[in-house]
Every structure is written in C-alpha cells, then in structure tokens.
Design an enzyme around this catalytic site. Structure first.
Site, PDB file in Angstrom:
ATOM      1  N   HIS A   1     -49.409  22.046 -25.193  1.00 56.44           N
ATOM      2  CA  HIS A   1     -48.082  21.512 -25.478  1.00 56.44           C
ATOM      3  C   HIS A   1     -47.259  22.602 -26.154  1.00 56.44           C
ATOM      4  O   HIS A   1     -47.782  23.379 -26.949  1.00 56.44           O
ATOM      5  CB  HIS A   1     -48.179  20.290 -26.394  1.00 56.44           C
ATOM      6  CG  HIS A   1     -48.879  19.145 -25.748  1.00 56.44           C
ATOM      7  ND1 HIS A   1     -48.251  18.294 -24.853  1.00 56.44           N
ATOM      8  CD2 HIS A   1     -50.152  18.701 -25.835  1.00 56.44           C
ATOM      9  CE1 HIS A   1     -49.107  17.385 -24.437  1.00 56.44           C
ATOM     10  NE2 HIS A   1     -50.274  17.610 -25.021  1.00 56.44           N
TER      11      HIS A   1
ATOM     12  N   CYS B   1     -41.260  21.999 -23.066  1.00 61.36           N
ATOM     13  CA  CYS B   1     -42.252  21.197 -22.348  1.00 61.36           C
ATOM     14  C   CYS B   1     -41.620  20.526 -21.126  1.00 61.36           C
ATOM     15  O   CYS B   1     -42.186  20.543 -20.035  1.00 61.36           O
ATOM     16  CB  CYS B   1     -42.847  20.151 -23.287  1.00 61.36           C
ATOM     17  SG  CYS B   1     -44.175  19.192 -22.536  1.00 61.36           S
TER      18      CYS B   1
END
Length: 115
Positions: free
Chosen positions: A22, A34
C-alpha cells in the site's frame, strides 16, 4: 510502499507482473497514489480482456494490496505483440507516477526481474 515487479526474458518480453503493498500516501479512500497505480494496473488488465480477448491468470488478495498477473505464453505472434504493447503502456504509466512532480516515487517502486 507499493512494489511493482515486472518479470521478463532477455529480450524484455514481459511474462508477468506483480503489485503488492500500500502506498500509505493518505488515508484509505483518499490515497491518490494507490488509486492511480490500481487504475493503471486494472485498466491494463481490462484492456487485455476487452480489446484483445486475452485472459491472463490473475491472483489477488481479498484484502487488497496484492495483484499478480501471468500473461499467456501460447499466443500467436501478432496477438502477443499487441499484448506486449498494452503491458508496456501500463509500465510507462506506472513509471510516470514514480517520476511525477509530486514526489510520488517514495510511495511506489518498480523493479525488473529477468526470468
């Protein structure tokens, strides 16, 4: 950090790619890095399906943060060339995120692995 690994042969012919992790650029639901990386990756996979009618092998983590795509190896030369163009376009877009003015390179890393 999002880690992208591109697996290729000695001629830079891509056989698979993996995205994991992430970005942690912002809180969940507001993370621009992201969202950008995910959009590029899934857009590339969708183009494989919709434009070329090619079905890669896909592995995902149900929690998010993991995508592994293996490209078919048994395509004719013309279709494989078109598939490689889609993948190279996807890689260029991911590289553009890394190189952008907003210093997003600290949130995403791309590496190449020769198989």
């Amino acid at each position: 950090m999002i880690q992208v690994t591109i697996n290729h042969d000695e001629k830079r012919h891509v056989s698979s790619f993996e995205m994991k992790g992430h970005a942690d650029f912002d809180e969940h639901g507001k993370d621009l890095v992201c969202a950008s990386a995910s959009t590029v990756a899934f857009g590339g996979v969708n183009a494989m399906y919709k434009i070329l009618k090619v079905e890669p092998t896909i592995q995902q983590d149900g929690e998010g943060g993991y995508l592994h795509v293996t490209l078919p190896a048994d395509l004719d030369e013309e279709l494989d060339s078109q598939l490689q163009l889609i993948v190279r376009t996807m890689i260029t877009q991911l590289e553009s995120i890394v190189e952008s003015r907003g210093s997003y390179g600290q949130y995403i890393q791309i590496s190449y692995s020769q198989m």
